[in-house]
Design a protein around this motif. Sequence first.
Motif, PDB file in Angstrom:
ATOM      1  N   VAL A   1       0.866  -1.190   0.000  1.00  0.00           N
ATOM      2  CA  VAL A   1       0.000   0.000   0.000  1.00  0.00           C
ATOM      3  C   VAL A   1       0.900   1.237   0.000  1.00  0.00           C
ATOM      4  O   VAL A   1       1.530   1.544   0.996  1.00  0.00           O
ATOM      5  CB  VAL A   1      -0.909   0.028   1.243  1.00  0.00           C
ATOM      6  N   GLU A   2       1.027   1.892  -1.114  1.00  0.00           N
ATOM      7  CA  GLU A   2       0.503   1.635  -2.436  1.00  0.00           C
ATOM      8  C   GLU A   2       1.681   1.295  -3.356  1.00  0.00           C
ATOM      9  O   GLU A   2       2.777   1.828  -3.182  1.00  0.00           O
ATOM     10  CB  GLU A   2      -0.204   2.890  -2.967  1.00  0.00           C
ATOM     11  N   LYS A   3       1.440   0.470  -4.383  1.00  0.00           N
ATOM     12  CA  LYS A   3       2.515   0.042  -5.275  1.00  0.00           C
ATOM     13  C   LYS A   3       3.107   1.204  -6.067  1.00  0.00           C
ATOM     14  O   LYS A   3       4.323   1.284  -6.264  1.00  0.00           O
ATOM     15  CB  LYS A   3       2.006  -1.038  -6.227  1.00  0.00           C
ATOM     16  N   ALA A   4       2.224   2.096  -6.539  1.00  0.00           N
ATOM     17  CA  ALA A   4       2.713   3.246  -7.318  1.00  0.00           C
ATOM     18  C   ALA A   4       3.619   4.124  -6.462  1.00  0.00           C
ATOM     19  O   ALA A   4       4.623   4.670  -6.950  1.00  0.00           O
ATOM     20  CB  ALA A   4       1.529   4.047  -7.852  1.00  0.00           C
ATOM     21  N   GLU A   5       3.280   4.274  -5.189  1.00  0.00           N
ATOM     22  CA  GLU A   5       4.106   5.080  -4.289  1.00  0.00           C
ATOM     23  C   GLU A   5       5.464   4.432  -4.067  1.00  0.00           C
ATOM     24  O   GLU A   5       6.492   5.121  -4.004  1.00  0.00           O
ATOM     25  CB  GLU A   5       3.398   5.269  -2.944  1.00  0.00           C
ATOM     26  N   LEU A   6       5.479   3.100  -3.943  1.00  0.00           N
ATOM     27  CA  LEU A   6       6.747   2.409  -3.750  1.00  0.00           C
ATOM     28  C   LEU A   6       7.656   2.610  -4.957  1.00  0.00           C
ATOM     29  O   LEU A   6       8.848   2.902  -4.807  1.00  0.00           O
ATOM     30  CB  LEU A   6       6.514   0.916  -3.530  1.00  0.00           C
ATOM     31  N   LYS A   7       7.084   2.489  -6.145  1.00  0.00           N
ATOM     32  CA  LYS A   7       7.891   2.662  -7.348  1.00  0.00           C
ATOM     33  C   LYS A   7       8.442   4.084  -7.428  1.00  0.00           C
ATOM     34  O   LYS A   7       9.600   4.303  -7.824  1.00  0.00           O
ATOM     35  CB  LYS A   7       7.069   2.335  -8.592  1.00  0.00           C
TER      36      LYS A   7
ATOM     37  N   MET B   1       4.178  -2.588   3.541  1.00  0.00           N
ATOM     38  CA  MET B   1       4.351  -3.893   2.898  1.00  0.00           C
ATOM     39  C   MET B   1       4.119  -4.979   3.941  1.00  0.00           C
ATOM     40  O   MET B   1       4.790  -5.000   4.973  1.00  0.00           O
ATOM     41  CB  MET B   1       5.763  -4.029   2.310  1.00  0.00           C
ATOM     42  N   THR B   2       3.157  -5.847   3.675  1.00  0.00           N
ATOM     43  CA  THR B   2       2.884  -6.940   4.608  1.00  0.00           C
ATOM     44  C   THR B   2       3.356  -8.251   4.013  1.00  0.00           C
ATOM     45  O   THR B   2       3.287  -8.484   2.802  1.00  0.00           O
ATOM     46  CB  THR B   2       1.383  -7.038   4.951  1.00  0.00           C
ATOM     47  N   MET B   3       3.842  -9.106   4.906  1.00  0.00           N
ATOM     48  CA  MET B   3       4.434 -10.381   4.513  1.00  0.00           C
ATOM     49  C   MET B   3       3.541 -11.534   4.956  1.00  0.00           C
ATOM     50  O   MET B   3       2.817 -11.428   5.951  1.00  0.00           O
ATOM     51  CB  MET B   3       5.816 -10.533   5.150  1.00  0.00           C
ATOM     52  N   PRO B   4       3.593 -12.651   4.236  1.00  0.00           N
ATOM     53  CA  PRO B   4       2.789 -13.813   4.642  1.00  0.00           C
ATOM     54  C   PRO B   4       3.253 -14.371   5.980  1.00  0.00           C
ATOM     55  O   PRO B   4       4.427 -14.253   6.336  1.00  0.00           O
ATOM     56  CB  PRO B   4       3.030 -14.822   3.515  1.00  0.00           C
ATOM     57  N   LEU B   5       2.318 -14.949   6.704  1.00  0.00           N
ATOM     58  CA  LEU B   5       2.626 -15.580   7.986  1.00  0.00           C
ATOM     59  C   LEU B   5       3.005 -17.035   7.740  1.00  0.00           C
ATOM     60  O   LEU B   5       2.275 -17.771   7.077  1.00  0.00           O
ATOM     61  CB  LEU B   5       1.418 -15.500   8.928  1.00  0.00           C
ATOM     62  N   LEU B   6       4.131 -17.436   8.266  1.00  0.00           N
ATOM     63  CA  LEU B   6       4.619 -18.799   8.053  1.00  0.00           C
ATOM     64  C   LEU B   6       3.833 -19.782   8.910  1.00  0.00           C
ATOM     65  O   LEU B   6       3.684 -19.596  10.119  1.00  0.00           O
ATOM     66  CB  LEU B   6       6.102 -18.880   8.400  1.00  0.00           C
ATOM     67  N   VAL B   7       3.321 -20.822   8.280  1.00  0.00           N
ATOM     68  CA  VAL B   7       2.588 -21.863   9.005  1.00  0.00           C
ATOM     69  C   VAL B   7       3.582 -22.703   9.800  1.00  0.00           C
ATOM     70  O   VAL B   7       4.689 -22.986   9.341  1.00  0.00           O
ATOM     71  CB  VAL B   7       1.787 -22.743   8.030  1.00  0.00           C
ATOM     72  N   GLY B   8       3.201 -23.103  10.995  1.00  0.00           N
ATOM     73  CA  GLY B   8       4.086 -23.846  11.879  1.00  0.00           C
ATOM     74  C   GLY B   8       4.200 -25.317  11.533  1.00  0.00           C
ATOM     75  O   GLY B   8       3.669 -25.792  10.517  1.00  0.00           O
ATOM     76  N   LEU B   9       4.893 -26.042  12.404  1.00  0.00           N
ATOM     77  CA  LEU B   9       5.165 -27.463  12.157  1.00  0.00           C
ATOM     78  C   LEU B   9       3.912 -28.316  12.120  1.00  0.00           C
ATOM     79  O   LEU B   9       3.914 -29.416  11.561  1.00  0.00           O
ATOM     80  CB  LEU B   9       6.114 -28.001  13.238  1.00  0.00           C
ATOM     81  N   ASP B  10       2.819 -27.810  12.719  1.00  0.00           N
ATOM     82  CA  ASP B  10       1.570 -28.572  12.703  1.00  0.00           C
ATOM     83  C   ASP B  10       0.864 -28.495  11.356  1.00  0.00           C
ATOM     84  O   ASP B  10      -0.096 -29.215  11.096  1.00  0.00           O
ATOM     85  CB  ASP B  10       0.632 -28.099  13.804  1.00  0.00           C
ATOM     86  N   GLY B  11       1.335 -27.583  10.488  1.00  0.00           N
ATOM     87  CA  GLY B  11       0.732 -27.440   9.167  1.00  0.00           C
ATOM     88  C   GLY B  11      -0.607 -26.742   9.174  1.00  0.00           C
ATOM     89  O   GLY B  11      -1.294 -26.701   8.150  1.00  0.00           O
ATOM     90  N   LYS B  12      -0.989 -26.143  10.301  1.00  0.00           N
ATOM     91  CA  LYS B  12      -2.305 -25.525  10.415  1.00  0.00           C
ATOM     92  C   LYS B  12      -2.245 -24.076  10.887  1.00  0.00           C
ATOM     93  O   LYS B  12      -2.733 -23.182  10.227  1.00  0.00           O
ATOM     94  CB  LYS B  12      -3.179 -26.335  11.384  1.00  0.00           C
TER      95      LYS B  12
END
Length: 411
Positions: A28-34, A226-237
């Motif tokens: 948020v926002e891509k144009a601003e980042l560029k 910029m937000t990053m994905p959350l890594l799923v733990g060893l339980d896979g859930k």
Amino acid sequence: MDVDVSELQKNKIEEQYSVLTSNVTSVVEKAELKRKIKDSVINNKPLNVKLGLDPSAPDIHLGHLVVLKKLKQFQQFGHKIHLVIGDFTGMIGDPTGKSESRVQLSKEEVEKNARTYVEQFGRILDMRNVEVHYNSSWLEKLNIKNLIDLLSTTTVARMLERNDFTKRFNNQTPIYLHEFLYPLFQGYDSVALHSDVELGGNDQQYNLLVGRRLQDHFDQSKQVVMTMPLLVGLDGKMKMSKSKHNYIGITEKPDIIFGKIMSIPDIQMLEYYKSISTFSDKEIDVIEKKMNSNLINPKDVKVMLAKDIIKQLYNQKSADSAEQEFNNVFKKGQVPNQIPNFAWNGDSEVSISTLFTTTSLLPSKGAAMRMLKNGGLRINSKKLKEGDSKVTVSDGMIIQVGKRKFLRIKY
């Protein structure tokens, strides 16, 4: 401007934008980042890239590696990394994702936890080119007038847009006024630093967007979020978390990290590759195609991933040694070279269930009996039988649960 130089700058801008926006959840926002990247390249001026940290726990895990990897990419392009240790906001506690008010930490607890971050982050980032800040240095200086001005920038209705606050409000669970201050104070960190970009997990987007609004209020250029994905733990859930006991700590020993990564569900492997490995997108695409065509064993894919991560956190030698240790223990049935000790203070003769629960290798006597029935308990590499009931404790004996849990008794 010289055409060749302009063309070179254009290539730099496109390269940075492509790399920095890869494997992110949102921008948020891509144009601003560029535009910010363009201004940075043309003026040879690095961007101020911020990551805020709430030191509620002293250790970090591979889930943090997702954002650290992105910070390293910014750093490699010459941008300035600012780590903000929330020693002031940490005493409030981030309400994100919480169903009730968090217990406030003391200043001593926050400072103790914060000191560990620099050493741990140094495993990934070049800390010589990182500025570390404590937000108490500016938040403690705010007076009542400043606080009222800060509070006037948002409304209760907007605060209740947060899912966690909405749920608590609907469930008539108390929401305390000091919790409303957390996103405002975190946002003010961006004002204090004049940050150009702020990174965080995708569960932090609300807090990060507050920083944009506050910068606008204070007549500053708004930061890109910029937000990053959350890594799923060893339980896979569930997302990786120490409280959920599904984590891999970055300071854990290489052989422990290796073993834990080998236990990741096959379906989660590509997510780990994309989020925290050093493999390129093209290399990951090749791996994915081979997996889909059954041209590569998933176990071999995990081995490559485990060695890559250990190399990032330690070195190649540690990665190779961890692989050898894993093969010795899991393929050849050997005892690990390094086994934690447990000081036994109980009786010399005890039941098997007492031995394995007192040492915390198993959570309950029922679990111990089920594991015994399934042939998962050993003493000095000898499998215990279901008819066994008691054991004589001796100094140096090694007790084992499954293939991964070992303890050496000191008596």
